[in-house]
Enzyme design. Structure first.
Site, PDB file in Angstrom:
ATOM      1  N   GLU A 183      -4.166   7.904   4.249  1.00  0.00           N
ATOM      2  CA  GLU A 183      -3.838   7.441   3.327  1.00  0.00           C
ATOM      3  C   GLU A 183      -4.943   6.095   4.117  1.00  0.00           C
ATOM      4  OE1 GLU A 183      -0.515   6.460   1.221  1.00  0.00           O
ATOM      5  OE2 GLU A 183      -0.161   8.328   0.951  1.00  0.00           O
TER       6      GLU A 183
ATOM      7  N   ASP B  60       3.553 -19.245   1.085  1.00  0.00           N
ATOM      8  CA  ASP B  60       3.396 -20.793   0.575  1.00  0.00           C
ATOM      9  C   ASP B  60       2.649 -21.079  -0.550  1.00  0.00           C
ATOM     10  OD1 ASP B  60       1.503 -21.150   1.669  1.00  0.00           O
ATOM     11  OD2 ASP B  60       2.434 -23.043   2.497  1.00  0.00           O
TER      12      ASP B  60
ATOM     13  N   PRO C  10      -5.957  -1.250  -6.343  1.00  0.00           N
ATOM     14  CA  PRO C  10      -6.759  -2.417  -6.969  1.00  0.00           C
ATOM     15  C   PRO C  10      -8.485  -2.621  -5.967  1.00  0.00           C
ATOM     16  CG  PRO C  10      -5.714  -3.135  -7.887  1.00  0.00           C
ATOM     17  CD  PRO C  10      -4.693  -2.897  -6.412  1.00  0.00           C
TER      18      PRO C  10
ATOM     19  N   ASP D  82      -5.821 -18.620   4.142  1.00  0.00           N
ATOM     20  CA  ASP D  82      -5.699 -19.813   3.792  1.00  0.00           C
ATOM     21  C   ASP D  82      -5.797 -20.831   5.393  1.00  0.00           C
ATOM     22  OD1 ASP D  82      -3.891 -22.434   3.819  1.00  0.00           O
ATOM     23  OD2 ASP D  82      -2.271 -20.993   2.582  1.00  0.00           O
TER      24      ASP D  82
ATOM     25  N   HIS E 273       0.748  -0.994   0.032  1.00  0.00           N
ATOM     26  CA  HIS E 273      -0.188  -0.341  -0.132  1.00  0.00           C
ATOM     27  C   HIS E 273       0.992   1.305   0.007  1.00  0.00           C
ATOM     28  CE1 HIS E 273      -3.922  -1.400   0.196  1.00  0.00           C
ATOM     29  NE2 HIS E 273      -3.378  -2.572   0.451  1.00  0.00           N
TER      30      HIS E 273
ATOM     31  N   HIS F 159      -1.588 -13.453  -0.406  1.00  0.00           N
ATOM     32  CA  HIS F 159      -2.768 -13.749  -0.215  1.00  0.00           C
ATOM     33  C   HIS F 159      -2.972 -14.640   0.428  1.00  0.00           C
ATOM     34  CE1 HIS F 159      -4.641  -9.678  -2.004  1.00  0.00           C
ATOM     35  NE2 HIS F 159      -4.571  -9.580  -1.193  1.00  0.00           N
TER      36      HIS F 159
ATOM     37  N   VAL G  76       1.230   3.539  -3.970  1.00  0.00           N
ATOM     38  CA  VAL G  76       0.770   4.888  -4.929  1.00  0.00           C
ATOM     39  C   VAL G  76       1.966   5.345  -4.327  1.00  0.00           C
ATOM     40  CG1 VAL G  76      -0.895   6.581  -3.263  1.00  0.00           C
ATOM     41  CG2 VAL G  76      -1.397   3.691  -3.409  1.00  0.00           C
TER      42      VAL G  76
HETATM   43  C1  HEM Z   1      -4.988  -6.781  -6.888  1.00  0.00           C
HETATM   44  C2  HEM Z   1      -4.563  -6.491  -5.826  1.00  0.00           C
HETATM   45  C3  HEM Z   1      -4.775  -6.142  -4.634  1.00  0.00           C
HETATM   46  C4  HEM Z   1      -6.245  -6.538  -3.840  1.00  0.00           C
HETATM   47  C5  HEM Z   1      -7.288  -6.136  -4.807  1.00  0.00           C
HETATM   48  C6  HEM Z   1      -5.475  -6.867  -2.684  1.00  0.00           C
HETATM   49  C7  HEM Z   1      -7.466  -6.863  -2.042  1.00  0.00           C
HETATM   50  C8  HEM Z   1      -6.885  -7.185  -0.285  1.00  0.00           C
HETATM   51  C9  HEM Z   1      -8.330  -6.863   0.236  1.00  0.00           C
HETATM   52  C10 HEM Z   1      -9.680  -6.627   0.164  1.00  0.00           C
HETATM   53  C11 HEM Z   1      -8.031  -7.739   1.162  1.00  0.00           C
HETATM   54  C12 HEM Z   1      -8.478  -7.915   3.505  1.00  0.00           C
HETATM   55  C13 HEM Z   1      -9.371  -7.045   4.039  1.00  0.00           C
HETATM   56  C14 HEM Z   1     -10.006  -6.891   4.761  1.00  0.00           C
HETATM   57  O1  HEM Z   1     -11.358  -7.460   5.064  1.00  0.00           O
HETATM   58  O2  HEM Z   1      -8.975  -6.788   6.036  1.00  0.00           O
HETATM   59  C15 HEM Z   1      -6.541  -8.230   1.599  1.00  0.00           C
HETATM   60  C16 HEM Z   1      -5.392  -8.049   2.491  1.00  0.00           C
HETATM   61  C17 HEM Z   1      -4.245  -8.836   2.586  1.00  0.00           C
HETATM   62  N1  HEM Z   1      -3.493  -8.078   1.107  1.00  0.00           N
HETATM   63 FE1  HEM Z   1      -3.701  -7.642  -0.709  1.00  0.00          FE
HETATM   64  N2  HEM Z   1      -4.682  -6.925  -2.699  1.00  0.00           N
HETATM   65  C18 HEM Z   1      -4.021  -7.049  -3.550  1.00  0.00           C
HETATM   66  C19 HEM Z   1      -2.628  -7.346  -3.934  1.00  0.00           C
HETATM   67  C20 HEM Z   1      -1.524  -7.580  -2.556  1.00  0.00           C
HETATM   68  C21 HEM Z   1      -0.087  -7.227  -2.829  1.00  0.00           C
HETATM   69  C22 HEM Z   1       0.313  -7.295  -3.892  1.00  0.00           C
HETATM   70  C23 HEM Z   1       0.110  -8.333  -1.482  1.00  0.00           C
HETATM   71  C24 HEM Z   1       2.055  -7.702  -1.014  1.00  0.00           C
HETATM   72  C25 HEM Z   1       2.196  -8.006  -1.774  1.00  0.00           C
HETATM   73  C26 HEM Z   1      -1.128  -7.766  -0.631  1.00  0.00           C
HETATM   74  C27 HEM Z   1      -1.029  -8.105   1.000  1.00  0.00           C
HETATM   75  C28 HEM Z   1      -2.263  -8.602   1.275  1.00  0.00           C
HETATM   76  C29 HEM Z   1      -2.191  -9.253   3.324  1.00  0.00           C
HETATM   77  C30 HEM Z   1      -0.448  -9.483   4.043  1.00  0.00           C
HETATM   78  C31 HEM Z   1      -3.504  -8.920   3.637  1.00  0.00           C
HETATM   79  C32 HEM Z   1      -3.484  -9.989   4.461  1.00  0.00           C
HETATM   80  C33 HEM Z   1      -3.887  -8.677   5.557  1.00  0.00           C
HETATM   81  C34 HEM Z   1      -4.369  -8.914   7.494  1.00  0.00           C
HETATM   82  O3  HEM Z   1      -4.841 -10.288   7.398  1.00  0.00           O
HETATM   83  O4  HEM Z   1      -3.787  -8.230   8.153  1.00  0.00           O
HETATM   84  N3  HEM Z   1      -2.015  -7.763  -1.406  1.00  0.00           N
HETATM   85  N4  HEM Z   1      -6.041  -7.439   0.354  1.00  0.00           N
END
Ligand code: HEM
Ligand SMILES: *[C@@H]1O[C@H](CO)[C@@H](O)[C@H](O)[C@H]1NC(C)=O
Length: 329
Positions: A93, A255, A167, A247, A69, A197, A73
């Site tokens: 942000e 993984d 996105p 997961d 994030h 994810h 940006v």
């Molecule tokens: C198309 C790209 C992406 C979208 C639309 C997206 C969207 C989201 C959404 C909606 C969540 C859940 C938020 C919630 O409900 O609490 C999430 C969680 C997460 N995202 Fe993404 N994400 C994207 C790419 C990435 C990338 C590139 C990374 C890191 C390299 C990432 C790392 C994470 C992590 C680690 C979580 C878990 C956060 C937590 O449990 O506190 N995401 N993402």
């Protein structure tokens, strides 16, 4: 006379070389940038990240999402960490709807405090964002990534444009791929990055559309039943914070289980599941599902690119004293 002008000439040549060297070192990230100014900086970050991980395992997950994030940006400039405070004119942000669910920001302050005790006003918050993600990835069983440092902190928040870079959970693959491509990450790298994810959680608000009123046909039926149990509708207890883990099997391991789940229609977000059916991404999903080493290599490569997106270096920006606020003097 001739000797004199020769000397003159050679000394300006030396000066020129010196300036060139200075210039080339400027404006660039370097490996172990703090070697002289704060030799223990990277070790301190690593120790603080490990300590926090022992106390609150999900901080490591947060540091990976923070890097995405922040760097996605505009720049890896710790703009994500800026907070709104009465009268400071900053719109954080963190308040963007795209930042929904982000957590543990208060623990970044702990890492910064440890660095300030050792070397005041020396190590940037932007480098904390990058290096804490690197160290977390190792703690979560992911690859070791050689990262450079020397990022400086921005003095601006980009809250108004977050949605142009990050996105949404239900955006099309075409849009998602173009966002990553715009910062130099190819299709293979994008598929790998979404593998983040493999850890963490998703709140039910991001899942309801796939479950009600009818179940998304790309979702495995048994898994959909499980998710409906996690996210009942109507919610019998609306005050409860409801979420599903990304997961179920290995929620704290970065993984390739994520890709195996995509192949069995157990992707959580719509964007996740689309990776398995979109023509240019699907082959990479299959390859990553069957080869964790390949996933790790691609993840490392793409994360490195992400971590070096348009950093502030040299004299640009500043070294914040408190990651939450720009310096006032
Ligand atoms: C198309 C790209 C992406 C979208 C639309 C997206 C969207 C989201 C959404 C909606 C969540 C859940 C938020 C919630 O409900 O609490 C999430 C969680 C997460 N995202 Fe993404 N994400 C994207 C790419 C990435 C990338 C590139 C990374 C890191 C390299 C990432 C790392 C994470 C992590 C680690 C979580 C878990 C956060 C937590 O449990 O506190 N995401 N993402
Ligand atoms: C995506 O989800 C948001 C809510 O998070 C919703 O407002 C929007 O209409 C959805 N977009 C599509 C294309 O379904």
């Amino acid at each position: 006379m001739a000797t004199g002008s020769f000397h003159h000439c050679s000394s300006s040549f030396v000066l020129l070389l010196f300036l060139l060297q200075l210039l080339s070192g400027y404006g660039e990230l370097q490996s172990n940038y703090y070697a002289e100014s704060c030799p223990n900086a990277e070790e301190i970050i690593k120790q603080e990240v490990a300590k926090l991980y022992d106390e609150h395992g999900n901080t490591a997950i947060s540091w990976i999402r923070n890097l995405f994030h922040d760097c996605m940006v505009q720049s890896c400039d710790a703009s994500l960490l800026l907070e709104s405070k009465h009268g400071n004119g900053i719109v954080s942000e963190q308040a963007s709807s795209r930042s929904f669910g982000m957590r543990n920001f208060k623990y970044v302050t702990k890492i910064k405090e440890a660095l300030e005790r050792e070397c005041p006003a020396t190590v940037s918050c932007a480098d904390i964002v990058a290096l804490s993600a690197r160290d977390s990835i190792v703690l979560l069983g992911g690859p070791r990534i050689e990262m450079r440092s020397g990022r400086r902190d921005g003095r601006e928040s980009y809250a108004a444009v977050v949605e142009e870079f990050i996105p949404n959970h239900n955006d099309s693959m075409v849009l998602v791929l173009s966002r990553f491509e715009s910062i130099g990450i190819d299709v293979e790298g994008t598929v790998a990055l979404l593998g983040a994810h493999s850890v963490g959680r998703v709140h039910c608000v991001n899942l309801y559309d796939r479950l009600y009123p009818t179940v998304d046909p790309t979702l495995d039926l048994d898994y959909a039943e499980y998710l409906k149990g996690r996210c009942p509708m109507p919610d019998p207890d609306p005050k409860k914070v409801r979420y599903a883990r990304n997961d179920k099997e290995t929620p704290m391991v970065l993984d390739n289980m994520y890709y195996k789940h995509l192949l069995t229609h157990m992707g959580l977000l719509l964007v996740d599941q689309q990776l398995a059916s979109y023509p240019t991404t699907a082959p990479f999903v299959e390859k990553m599902a069957s080869d964790n080493g390949y996933f790790q290599d691609q993840f490392a490569r793409a994360l490195l690119t992400l971590s070096e997106n348009n950093p502030l270096t040299g004299h640009d920006g500043e070294i914040r004293k408190d990651c939450r606020y720009i310096n006032t003097d």
